[in-house]
Design a protein around this motif. Structure first.
Motif, PDB file in Angstrom:
ATOM      1  N   ASP A  63       0.831  -1.213   0.000  1.00 63.67           N
ATOM      2  CA  ASP A  63       0.000   0.000   0.000  1.00 63.67           C
ATOM      3  C   ASP A  63       0.859   1.254   0.000  1.00 63.67           C
ATOM      4  O   ASP A  63       0.575   2.218  -0.714  1.00 63.67           O
ATOM      5  CB  ASP A  63      -0.935   0.019   1.212  1.00 63.67           C
ATOM      6  N   GLU A  64       1.920   1.249   0.803  1.00 61.04           N
ATOM      7  CA  GLU A  64       2.820   2.403   0.849  1.00 61.04           C
ATOM      8  C   GLU A  64       3.546   2.589  -0.480  1.00 61.04           C
ATOM      9  O   GLU A  64       3.723   3.720  -0.940  1.00 61.04           O
ATOM     10  CB  GLU A  64       3.830   2.235   1.988  1.00 61.04           C
ATOM     11  N   ARG A  67       1.457   4.425  -3.036  1.00 60.90           N
ATOM     12  CA  ARG A  67       1.242   5.848  -2.764  1.00 60.90           C
ATOM     13  C   ARG A  67       2.535   6.652  -2.686  1.00 60.90           C
ATOM     14  O   ARG A  67       2.498   7.868  -2.550  1.00 60.90           O
ATOM     15  CB  ARG A  67       0.478   6.002  -1.439  1.00 60.90           C
ATOM     16  N   ALA A  68       3.670   6.003  -2.786  1.00 61.76           N
ATOM     17  CA  ALA A  68       4.955   6.643  -2.527  1.00 61.76           C
ATOM     18  C   ALA A  68       5.230   7.868  -3.400  1.00 61.76           C
ATOM     19  O   ALA A  68       5.919   8.791  -2.968  1.00 61.76           O
ATOM     20  CB  ALA A  68       6.093   5.630  -2.696  1.00 61.76           C
ATOM     21  N   GLU A  70       2.957  10.011  -4.526  1.00 61.05           N
ATOM     22  CA  GLU A  70       1.953  11.064  -4.332  1.00 61.05           C
ATOM     23  C   GLU A  70       2.579  12.246  -3.592  1.00 61.05           C
ATOM     24  O   GLU A  70       3.370  12.054  -2.659  1.00 61.05           O
ATOM     25  CB  GLU A  70       0.772  10.548  -3.498  1.00 61.05           C
ATOM     26  N   ARG A  71       2.182  13.456  -3.984  1.00 60.16           N
ATOM     27  CA  ARG A  71       2.675  14.643  -3.291  1.00 60.16           C
ATOM     28  C   ARG A  71       2.233  14.620  -1.827  1.00 60.16           C
ATOM     29  O   ARG A  71       1.088  14.304  -1.531  1.00 60.16           O
ATOM     30  CB  ARG A  71       2.146  15.909  -3.951  1.00 60.16           C
ATOM     31  N   TYR A  73       2.796  12.599   0.465  1.00 63.32           N
ATOM     32  CA  TYR A  73       2.605  11.307   1.125  1.00 63.32           C
ATOM     33  C   TYR A  73       3.875  10.945   1.895  1.00 63.32           C
ATOM     34  O   TYR A  73       4.982  11.024   1.380  1.00 63.32           O
ATOM     35  CB  TYR A  73       2.287  10.197   0.123  1.00 63.32           C
ATOM     36  N   ARG A  74       3.701  10.571   3.133  1.00 62.58           N
ATOM     37  CA  ARG A  74       4.815  10.165   3.991  1.00 62.58           C
ATOM     38  C   ARG A  74       4.501   8.810   4.602  1.00 62.58           C
ATOM     39  O   ARG A  74       3.420   8.605   5.133  1.00 62.58           O
ATOM     40  CB  ARG A  74       5.045  11.201   5.097  1.00 62.58           C
ATOM     41  N   THR A  75       5.461   7.909   4.535  1.00 67.54           N
ATOM     42  CA  THR A  75       5.249   6.601   5.148  1.00 67.54           C
ATOM     43  C   THR A  75       5.456   6.669   6.650  1.00 67.54           C
ATOM     44  O   THR A  75       4.878   5.880   7.384  1.00 67.54           O
ATOM     45  CB  THR A  75       6.204   5.541   4.557  1.00 67.54           C
ATOM     46  N   ARG A  77       4.537   8.200   9.844  1.00 64.87           N
ATOM     47  CA  ARG A  77       3.484   9.013  10.454  1.00 64.87           C
ATOM     48  C   ARG A  77       3.889   9.508  11.855  1.00 64.87           C
ATOM     49  O   ARG A  77       3.210  10.330  12.446  1.00 64.87           O
ATOM     50  CB  ARG A  77       2.193   8.205  10.578  1.00 64.87           C
ATOM     51  N   GLY A  85       7.418  14.898   2.224  1.00 71.61           N
ATOM     52  CA  GLY A  85       6.632  14.007   1.387  1.00 71.61           C
ATOM     53  C   GLY A  85       6.621  14.432  -0.061  1.00 71.61           C
ATOM     54  O   GLY A  85       5.791  13.968  -0.846  1.00 71.61           O
ATOM     55  N   SER A  89       7.738  12.491  -5.402  1.00 72.25           N
ATOM     56  CA  SER A  89       6.885  13.093  -6.440  1.00 72.25           C
ATOM     57  C   SER A  89       7.726  14.006  -7.343  1.00 72.25           C
ATOM     58  O   SER A  89       7.510  14.050  -8.553  1.00 72.25           O
ATOM     59  CB  SER A  89       5.704  13.850  -5.833  1.00 72.25           C
TER      60      SER A  89
END
Length: 154
Positions: A63-64, A67-68, A70-71, A73-75, A77, A85, A89
């Motif tokens: 899943d990560e 999405r890696a 994507e603007r 997006y941070r794995t 949290r 993030g 991108s």
């Protein structure tokens, strides 16, 4: 076999590679190995040169990985690992500008490999770069043509 040539804007090339190296450092244990591989083109299969950055850090699940790029997006949290993030991108946009691609392979607790795929510059002559293992010059629409050359040891 002559060394492969790619066309790349020096600043964007450096930014993409530094973003990957920064991520590899941030998500690896202190003192963990980070490896850079140059993947030569395979005749008859693909006309691209790959530059892969591999770490043995925390890795990502499926899943990560999806999405890696994507603007924002941070794995991570937790907020313990710095960043905005935007790194991957931006790398994806840089590779799009170059007519290339970026791929990501990762597994939790095993690490991550991100590969920049640059199209070969089939019009560029190898004669002036004897001994070069990889040459990149500015793309035609860029304003400052510069050769990036990694020379093999003499």
């Amino acid at each position: 076999m002559p060394p492969p040539n790619i066309r790349a804007d020096r600043d964007k090339f450096q930014q993409a590679l530094l973003n990957l190296l920064s991520n590899a450092c941030k998500f690896s244990p202190e003192g963990g190995d980070i490896t850079i591989h140059v993947i030569p083109p395979t005749p008859g299969e693909h006309d691209q040169v790959g530059i892969a950055v591999e770490d043995h850090g925390i890795g990502m699940n499926a899943d990560e990985c999806q999405r890696a790029f994507e603007r924002f997006y941070r794995t991570d949290r937790s907020g313990h690992i710095p960043g905005t993030g935007l790194g991957l991108s931006l790398v994806k946009e840089i590779m799009k500008i170059h007519g290339g691609a970026v791929t990501l392979n990762s597994a939790p607790n095993l690490g991550t490999t991100v590969t920049l795929w640059f199209p070969l510059d089939l019009d560029h002559s190898d004669t002036h770069n004897a001994g070069a293992s990889l040459t990149a010059s500015a793309t035609p629409h860029m304003t400052s043509p510069t050769d990036l050359t990694q020379r093999s040891p003499a």
